[in-house]
Design an enzyme around this catalytic site. Structure first.
Site, PDB file in Angstrom:
ATOM      1  CB  CYS A 169      -0.959  -0.003   1.191  1.00 52.35           C
ATOM      2  SG  CYS A 169      -2.112  -1.387   1.147  1.00 52.35           S
ATOM      3  CG  HIS A 309      -2.354   4.648   5.265  1.00 48.51           C
ATOM      4  ND1 HIS A 309      -2.079   4.393   3.933  1.00 48.51           N
ATOM      5  CD2 HIS A 309      -2.840   3.486   5.772  1.00 48.51           C
ATOM      6  CE1 HIS A 309      -2.376   3.138   3.660  1.00 48.51           C
ATOM      7  NE2 HIS A 309      -2.850   2.561   4.752  1.00 48.51           N
ATOM      8  CD  GLU A 320      -2.105   7.417   9.169  1.00 45.19           C
ATOM      9  OE1 GLU A 320      -1.640   8.331   8.457  1.00 45.19           O
ATOM     10  OE2 GLU A 320      -3.241   6.949   9.023  1.00 45.19           O
ATOM     11  CE  LYS A 341      -5.762   4.524   2.329  1.00 44.28           C
ATOM     12  NZ  LYS A 341      -4.837   5.641   2.591  1.00 44.28           N
ATOM     13  CG  HIS A 346      -6.769   1.163   1.254  1.00 44.25           C
ATOM     14  ND1 HIS A 346      -5.768   1.437   0.360  1.00 44.25           N
ATOM     15  CD2 HIS A 346      -6.141   0.657   2.360  1.00 44.25           C
ATOM     16  CE1 HIS A 346      -4.599   1.140   0.886  1.00 44.25           C
ATOM     17  NE2 HIS A 346      -4.799   0.660   2.093  1.00 44.25           N
ATOM     18  CG  PHE A 405      -0.845  -5.774   4.606  1.00 44.76           C
ATOM     19  CD1 PHE A 405      -1.288  -4.901   5.577  1.00 44.76           C
ATOM     20  CD2 PHE A 405      -1.730  -6.721   4.120  1.00 44.76           C
ATOM     21  CE1 PHE A 405      -2.587  -4.964   6.051  1.00 44.76           C
ATOM     22  CE2 PHE A 405      -3.038  -6.794   4.584  1.00 44.76           C
ATOM     23  CZ  PHE A 405      -3.466  -5.914   5.555  1.00 44.76           C
TER      24      PHE A 405
END
Length: 422
Positions: A169, A309, A320, A341, A346, A405
């Site tokens: 990502c 994010h 975050e 998002k 996403h 990830f």
């Protein structure tokens, strides 16, 4: 002297409308584009909603042969490239092709076409042994991720470095970061960079179902993506793409190009800890932020907006929040933070580039896009997340971050070229 790098062209394909103008109209008005999956029958899945792009390849100018050859994600990348190049006003015919590069990011590349081909060859999974007689002549194009940036290179005539960046990502941030490095070191003068992903397919939906990462709020898809909200319960899968034209600053200035922003700094780190686990103190992301600010030679207090994010998972949002506090100190409480998002979902490897586009447009219009669907603040996420409504304010410098990830954490600082360094 380090060569400066600027962005002079943008092309976007995202849920809610095609093109940069439609994309910004959606974000600045706080509208959401997440909906029930329409590409296939999703009734068997735990999460049945997504951010789908209403993309018509024929209307976009692709020939029947191109449509057959290119995966949907590749089509997105090429369409965005055409827009970005037109937006930049750069005539690549007057540029040495060996001084032009391509850097493209994607997490799952041509997964959609690969899955479709498997379904054909196995008769929708009925045959254990697939029949190669039904193999597409373009199977290699789907199997090799490197074909995606190659198609972009053919589109623009780039004969310099052509690279595929695939690290989950953060791919869309890292592909642009790599492009910046190529220009700074003098390898090329221009790079077409960005990312594309079209993961709204049964196999990808099933994978995220298995680890329970996506939301089950299927009865209300428009309000299902809830970053930083106390009622969030997972992210909404999406597709999308964004491509940019990056140039050396002096060359762009000389030709009178419109400059959206300068890429001041970029950094990426890995936690070397866990595929999906994140430390609560946000140390890895904070380190990426610190290095990107140092590279930009800017103090954290100069940040006017953080494009988070903000996936909508509890672990990520808290990680975050801690990272912003750790890297920016007290200024973290004064700077607006938001997650787009909440509106477009996403799109995995593409989202980092889509969020760069949002950051550039925030600078362009002096508007901070909101975090939609944020009604119930999480006490552990106690910063200014710009709930529901966009905010007009001066935006000179933006920090945009990504988390992926594998433990990847990336950060980029974008600012107006005239912003002074410390």
């Amino acid at each position: 002297m380090t060569r400066r790098v600027v962005i002079t062209g943008i092309g976007v394909r995202a849920p809610g409308g095609n093109g940069t103008k439609a994309f910004w109209d959606l974000l600045s008005n706080g509208r959401t584009a997440t909906r029930n999956i329409s590409f296939f029958d999703a009734s068997q899945f735990r999460s049945r909603i997504a951010g789908e792009v209403d993309f018509d390849a024929v209307a976009e100018g692709f020939s029947p042969r191109e449509i057959r050859r290119m995966d949907r994600a590749t089509q997105f990348a090429v369409a965005c490239t055409r827009d970005a190049l037109a937006d930049s006003g750069l005539d690549l015919g007057s540029v040495d092709p060996h001084r032009v590069g391509v850097s493209l990011g994607s997490a799952v590349a041509s997964a959609t076409s690969l899955e479709n081909e498997y379904l054909v060859m196995s008769d929708a999974g009925k045959s254990w042994e697939v029949d190669p007689a039904y193999l597409s002549p373009h199977m290699f194009d789907y199997l090799s991720p490197g074909v995606m940036p190659a198609e972009v290179a053919w589109e623009v005539g780039a004969e310099g470095p052509v690279t595929m960046v695939s690290d989950g990502c953060t791919s869309g941030l890292d592909s642009v970061g790599y492009a910046v490095q190529l220009i700074r070191e003098g390898t090329v003068d221009t790079v077409v960079a960005g990312a594309a992903d079209t993961p709204v397919s049964p196999i990808v939906v099933a994978c995220f179902d298995a680890i329970k990462a996506t939301t089950t709020r299927n009865d209300d898809p428009a309000h299902a993506s809830r970053p930083f909200d106390g009622t969030r319960n997972g992210f909404v899968l999406a597709e999308g793409a964004a491509m940019f034209v990056l140039e050396e600053y002096e060359a762009a200035k000389k030709r009178g190009a419109h400059i959206y922003a300068e890429v001041g700094g970029y950094a990426t780190r890995c936690n070397a800890h866990h595929m999906t686990g994140l430390r609560k103190d946000g140390r890895e992301m904070a380190e990426a932020i610190r290095v990107s600010l140092d590279e930009a030679r800017l103090d954290g207090t100069t940040i006017d907006y953080i494009n988070a994010h903000g996936s909508g998972t509890k672990q990520n949002d808290r990680h975050e929040t801690a990272a912003f506090k750790r890297s920016l100190g007290d200024h973290a409480y004064n700077v607006p933070v938001s997650s787009i998002k909440s509106m477009v979902g996403h799109s995995l490897g593409a989202i980092g580039s889509v969020e760069i586009a949002a950051s550039l447009l925030a600078i362009e219009h002096n508007v901070v896009p909101p975090t939609a669907n944020l009604h119930t603040p999480d006490p552990e996420c106690d910063l200014d997340y710009v709930p529901l409504t966009a905010r007009e304010q001066r935006v000179d410098t933006v920090l945009t971050v990504g988390s992926g990830f594998g433990g990847f954490q990336s950060a980029m600082v974008l600012h107006r070229p005239e912003v002074a360094s410390v």
